[in-house]
Design a protein around this motif. Sequence first.
Motif, PDB file in Angstrom:
ATOM      1  N   GLN A 169       0.726  -1.330  -0.041  1.00 11.91           N
ATOM      2  CA  GLN A 169       0.026   0.061   0.013  1.00 11.91           C
ATOM      3  C   GLN A 169       0.787   1.371   0.027  1.00 11.91           C
ATOM      4  O   GLN A 169       0.715   2.374  -0.686  1.00 11.91           O
TER       5      GLN A 169
ATOM      6  N   THR B 209      -7.560   5.479   0.851  1.00  9.13           N
ATOM      7  CA  THR B 209      -7.722   4.118   1.267  1.00  9.13           C
ATOM      8  C   THR B 209      -6.411   3.443   1.463  1.00  9.13           C
ATOM      9  O   THR B 209      -6.356   2.465   1.902  1.00  9.13           O
ATOM     10  N   GLN B 210      -5.264   3.904   0.824  1.00  4.01           N
ATOM     11  CA  GLN B 210      -3.928   3.241   1.022  1.00  4.01           C
ATOM     12  C   GLN B 210      -3.213   3.768   2.362  1.00  4.01           C
ATOM     13  O   GLN B 210      -2.660   2.859   3.113  1.00  4.01           O
TER      14      GLN B 210
ATOM     15  N   PRO C 299      -4.599   5.242   5.683  1.00  4.33           N
ATOM     16  CA  PRO C 299      -5.805   5.862   6.380  1.00  4.33           C
ATOM     17  C   PRO C 299      -5.569   7.506   6.849  1.00  4.33           C
ATOM     18  O   PRO C 299      -6.607   8.048   6.803  1.00  4.33           O
TER      19      PRO C 299
END
Length: 156
Positions: free
Chosen positions: A8, A34-35, A37
Amino acid sequence: MEETNWEQRVQALTHVLTNPTRNPSLHSQLFISTQIPCYLNWSYPPILCNKDQHTNAFPSLHLRWGFSLFLKRVSRLGAPETSWRSRCPFQQPPPLILAKGVEEAQWGDEQRRDYFKKRLRRKRFVSDVNPLIPIMIPNILLLSLLFWNPFPEDKL
């Protein structure tokens, strides 16, 4: 950022490096959130961060983000943020904001030759300290120890 895995992080870093912008699109903000937070050092508020939503700690996450943004702007005294990329006019893609004193790149052969000659004529970044001073100061300090004993023996 400790709760993310390396894949991520690499995806987020690749996205940031391939899409450099001061005003990220909503898609970019959603992808980064999303990667990673809680990526609070970006220029948008951490509305998608769910790290501190369950706690009612003071100061809140948004207040901390706003204060850090304020401190960043105050430290620059309102000047636009520049980086090492801003000092490289011939970089591809060109930087978003050129640093102060840097001219926009001219791509003609004659302009590039003039730019190169101007860079060669520029004064080197060296200090104008006499080379004897860094040698003499420690030697004088050591010589002073011969005349003055900082740790005198106890007198009987």
